[in-house]
Design an enzyme around this catalytic site. Structure first.
Site, PDB file in Angstrom:
ATOM      1  N   PRO A 303     -11.875  29.228  34.176  1.00 11.86           N
ATOM      2  CA  PRO A 303     -12.300  28.503  32.977  1.00 11.86           C
ATOM      3  C   PRO A 303     -12.674  27.064  33.308  1.00 11.86           C
ATOM      4  O   PRO A 303     -12.001  26.406  34.109  1.00 11.86           O
ATOM      5  CB  PRO A 303     -11.049  28.543  32.089  1.00 11.86           C
ATOM      6  CG  PRO A 303      -9.913  28.620  33.063  1.00 11.86           C
ATOM      7  CD  PRO A 303     -10.416  29.447  34.228  1.00 11.86           C
ATOM      8  N   CYS A 373     -36.350   6.735  27.175  1.00 12.57           N
ATOM      9  CA  CYS A 373     -37.761   6.794  26.814  1.00 12.57           C
ATOM     10  C   CYS A 373     -38.273   8.219  26.830  1.00 12.57           C
ATOM     11  O   CYS A 373     -39.059   8.608  27.694  1.00 12.57           O
ATOM     12  CB  CYS A 373     -38.566   5.913  27.759  1.00 12.57           C
ATOM     13  SG  CYS A 373     -38.092   4.212  27.578  1.00 12.57           S
ATOM     14  N   TYR A 403     -19.266  19.324  30.716  1.00 11.70           N
ATOM     15  CA  TYR A 403     -20.706  19.227  30.983  1.00 11.70           C
ATOM     16  C   TYR A 403     -21.376  18.021  30.335  1.00 11.70           C
ATOM     17  O   TYR A 403     -22.536  18.078  29.969  1.00 11.70           O
ATOM     18  CB  TYR A 403     -21.411  20.537  30.566  1.00 11.70           C
ATOM     19  CG  TYR A 403     -20.804  21.756  31.212  1.00 11.70           C
ATOM     20  CD1 TYR A 403     -20.964  21.976  32.571  1.00 11.70           C
ATOM     21  CD2 TYR A 403     -20.044  22.673  30.489  1.00 11.70           C
ATOM     22  CE1 TYR A 403     -20.388  23.084  33.189  1.00 11.70           C
ATOM     23  CE2 TYR A 403     -19.466  23.777  31.098  1.00 11.70           C
ATOM     24  CZ  TYR A 403     -19.648  23.973  32.444  1.00 11.70           C
ATOM     25  OH  TYR A 403     -19.066  25.056  33.056  1.00 11.70           O
TER      26      TYR A 403
HETATM   27  C1  PLP Z   1     -19.919  27.790  35.214  1.00 16.02           C
HETATM   28  C2  PLP Z   1     -19.017  28.727  35.881  1.00 16.02           C
HETATM   29  C3  PLP Z   1     -17.682  28.825  35.468  1.00 16.02           C
HETATM   30  C4  PLP Z   1     -17.126  28.063  34.297  1.00 16.02           C
HETATM   31  O1  PLP Z   1     -17.705  28.448  33.098  1.00 16.02           O
HETATM   32  P1  PLP Z   1     -17.155  27.807  31.726  1.00 16.02           P
HETATM   33  O2  PLP Z   1     -18.073  28.344  30.700  1.00 16.02           O
HETATM   34  O3  PLP Z   1     -17.230  26.345  31.858  1.00 16.02           O
HETATM   35  O4  PLP Z   1     -15.763  28.294  31.555  1.00 16.02           O
HETATM   36  C5  PLP Z   1     -16.856  29.662  36.183  1.00 16.02           C
HETATM   37  N1  PLP Z   1     -17.302  30.370  37.240  1.00 16.02           N
HETATM   38  C6  PLP Z   1     -18.576  30.302  37.656  1.00 16.02           C
HETATM   39  C7  PLP Z   1     -18.998  31.098  38.829  1.00 16.02           C
HETATM   40  C8  PLP Z   1     -19.468  29.485  36.989  1.00 16.02           C
HETATM   41  O5  PLP Z   1     -20.741  29.433  37.398  1.00 16.02           O
END
Ligand code: PLP
Length: 444
Positions: A303, A373, A403
């Site tokens: 996560p 801009c 993010y």
């Molecule tokens: C982005 C990603 C995650 C995390 O995803 P979330 O939506 O932020 O929980 C986990 N594993 C992989 C391989 C990812 O690319």
């Protein structure tokens, strides 16, 4: 563990229990947002450390209750990567998922134990591979045949046996936004089961003398609400494991299900009860293992968003308010797509409010825009703020912990905001505000 009940900060904004209001001001993690803006300046990323830890524990406790010993939660550091984050998730007993030498260096210099680091990515360069092995990264998540052979060559050169997971594409469409969906058959990540490529990939990996194949990884997508995505991943992956066992006698120790539980950005998003979700994934896993006569593997999940998103908030100061009579109003703030590109990138929704005027009704329809801009520099269109909103007010954008900091750019040579952590009623700087001299530091 149940989430505490959610007090309403205003009738339309009962998003999260770390939000409330007092004396007309928004409070975050029990602290006055307007005071924090005055103390640290704006734009300002706030992170609620107590909430980060709480979210970690939702996972770690559920894992202890539901999955075999040795199962582990990995924090997907791409959601927000800086050293203090690494220290916090380490203290909470999580491992780490990284995707670049930069994230490895961040973790390493924060003292993160490298054996708990899993290294993802669809195009690791030879330099990346060497850097990660130098750093002692515990496990590579191998995305394809070329990487497999490059890893074998590097491990052979060093005379080590490198642990790997193989990234498999389970062919599941999680029905989220295209840019965050990765488990479909035509994804750029992993090797597909559906096309028949995954099986020979496993065979090839098992034949490499300097690689130790610990198991499989899959990741279907991000911001997943759709009921049974993880259950379906479990079913597809366990069926694949059964096929592989029958054909070559290999049994994986670890099954990594990736990340992706969604969070609430706006009231209309459903709330996900993570412990209940994990219990349901476990139920599916145990049932299918029994049906297919397979041992239950150690489970990993990664996560990112659901650990940090609701622990974050961004504060801005209102500048110009422009009314185009008969058309619309723009409220401009002192940041923009350089600190939060998510609306520009994926049309992401956010809950926004005037932190200085929480007791006033929000009846002025407007677009909250940045100062880059680009006409596309919109933080959120069509929101409601009080009619009295004026220059100098503090505007809060909620749920920005994931993010935002990690996707911030130097576009227009805007300075990246600092990250201020809130912990048990106190605050401290986890990442300093970028300065003008930082910005030109690498220029010749
Ligand atoms: C982005 C990603 C995650 C995390 O995803 P979330 O939506 O932020 O929980 C986990 N594993 C992989 C391989 C990812 O690319």
């Amino acid at each position: 563990m149940d989430r505490p009940t959610i007090p309403s900060i205003c009738p339309k904004t009962a998003l999260c229990s770390n939000l409330d209001r007092r004396d007309g001001h928004l409070r975050f993690a029990g602290q006055d947002a307007v005071d924090l803006a005055r103390t640290y300046g704006t734009p300002l990323y706030l992170m609620d450390e107590d909430r980060i830890r709480y979210n970690c524990r939702l996972y770690t406790e559920a894992f202890q209750n539901c999955f075999p010993k040795g199962s582990r939660v990995l924090y997907a550091s791409k959601a927000a990567s800086f050293r203090q984050m690494c220290r916090i998730v380490r203290q909470e007993g999580l491992g780490l998922d990284v995707v670049s030498s930069g994230e490895i260096h961040t973790a390493g210099t924060a003292g993160f134990p490298m054996d708990l680091v899993y290294y993802h990515g669809n195009n690791k360069t030879d330099e990346d591979i060497a850097f990660a092995m130098d750093a002692g990264v515990g496990c590579f998540v191998v995305d394809g045949v070329e990487e497999l052979l490059a890893l074998e060559a590097e491990a052979c050169r060093r005379n080590v046996r490198q642990k790997v997971l193989l990234r498999i594409t389970p062919g599941i469409d999680p029905h989220t936004y295209d840019a965050v969906s990765t488990g479909k058959v035509d994804s750029k990540f992993g090797v597909s089961i559906e096309t028949g490529q995954a099986e020979p990939f496993v065979g090839l990996a098992l034949a490499q003398p300097h690689l130790y194949v610990a198991g499989f990884h899959c990741h279907v997508g991000s911001q997943v609400f759709w009921e049974d995505v993880f259950e379906r991943s479990v079913m597809v992956m366990m069926a694949f494991i059964r096929t592989v066992r029958d054909r070559c006698g290999y049994l994986p120790e670890e099954l990594d299900l990736g990340g992706g539980y969604g969070v609430r950005y706006v009231e209309s998003d459903p709330e996900i009860h993570i412990p209940r979700k994990i219990a349901s994934v476990a139920e599916t896993l145990y049932a299918i293992a029994k049906r297919l006569d397979l041992p239950v593997p150690k489970v990993l999940m990664e996560p990112g968003r659901s650990i940090v998103a609701d622990a974050g908030m961004t504060l801005y100061t209102v500048g110009s308010i422009k009314e185009i009579t008969g058309y619309k109003r723009y409220v401009s703030i002192d940041g923009g797509m350089s600190d939060n590109p998510r609306y520009a990138l994926y049309g992401s929704q956010y809950t926004c409010c005037n932190a200085s005027r929480m007791d006033e009704p929000s009846e002025m329809r407007c677009d909250l825009v940045g100062r880059c801009c680009e006409s596309g520099d919109v933080i959120q269109p069509d929101i409601l703020l009080p009619e009295t909103t004026k220059r100098g007010d503090v505007v809060a954008v909620c749920t920005t912990g994931a993010y935002n900091f990690s996707m911030a750019s130097g576009y227009n040579r805007m300075l990246r905001p600092p990250v201020v952590m809130l912990k048990e009623g106190r605050s401290y700087v986890a990442v300093q505000r970028e300065t003008l001299d930082d910005m030109i530091r690498l220029d010749q």
